[in-house]
Design an enzyme around this catalytic site. Sequence first.
Site, PDB file in Angstrom:
ATOM      1  N   HIS A 173       0.885  -1.268  -0.161  1.00 14.43           N
ATOM      2  CA  HIS A 173      -0.020  -0.184  -0.078  1.00 14.43           C
ATOM      3  C   HIS A 173       0.771   1.362  -0.163  1.00 14.43           C
ATOM      4  O   HIS A 173       1.985   1.385   0.531  1.00 14.43           O
ATOM      5  CB  HIS A 173      -1.017   0.080   1.293  1.00 14.43           C
ATOM      6  CG  HIS A 173      -1.924  -1.100   1.038  1.00 14.43           C
ATOM      7  ND1 HIS A 173      -3.312  -0.767   0.723  1.00 14.43           N
ATOM      8  CD2 HIS A 173      -1.924  -2.308   1.256  1.00 14.43           C
ATOM      9  CE1 HIS A 173      -4.133  -1.845   0.924  1.00 14.43           C
ATOM     10  NE2 HIS A 173      -3.194  -2.988   1.201  1.00 14.43           N
ATOM     11  N   GLU A 189       0.989   3.809   1.780  1.00 11.32           N
ATOM     12  CA  GLU A 189       1.669   4.348   3.178  1.00 11.32           C
ATOM     13  C   GLU A 189       2.766   3.542   3.517  1.00 11.32           C
ATOM     14  O   GLU A 189       3.646   3.993   3.988  1.00 11.32           O
ATOM     15  CB  GLU A 189       0.544   4.674   4.234  1.00 11.32           C
ATOM     16  CG  GLU A 189      -0.126   3.358   4.583  1.00 11.32           C
ATOM     17  CD  GLU A 189      -1.286   3.119   3.723  1.00 11.32           C
ATOM     18  OE1 GLU A 189      -2.125   2.055   4.136  1.00 11.32           O
ATOM     19  OE2 GLU A 189      -1.524   3.245   2.503  1.00 11.32           O
TER      20      GLU A 189
END
Length: 100
Positions: A77, A79
């Site tokens: 992902h 982040e």
Amino acid sequence: MCIFACYLFDMIDMQNGLPERCDFSAEDREFMQMAIDLSVENIDSGGGPFGTVIVRDGKLIAKGANRVVPNNDPTAHAEVVAIRNACRELQTFDLSGCTV
């Protein structure tokens, strides 16, 4: 998607009665725009429409884009990629003082 994100960002900023933390500075807007631009660029390279920047003391430390599908990696992902890149850049797992 980008137009919606920019519009939403402006709506949140203009509403009355929100906590002070929602009063975005010009620098905040610049970094948010970087994340939005990264998410749009990532679509063109086969990733999802997600981008993240990590900032400390007004300086860009790292960025990351969603690579779940292209890399067949459910942990990739935006982040998480940005956090990994920041740790590598700072040579520590301690990201105290950083803003995602």
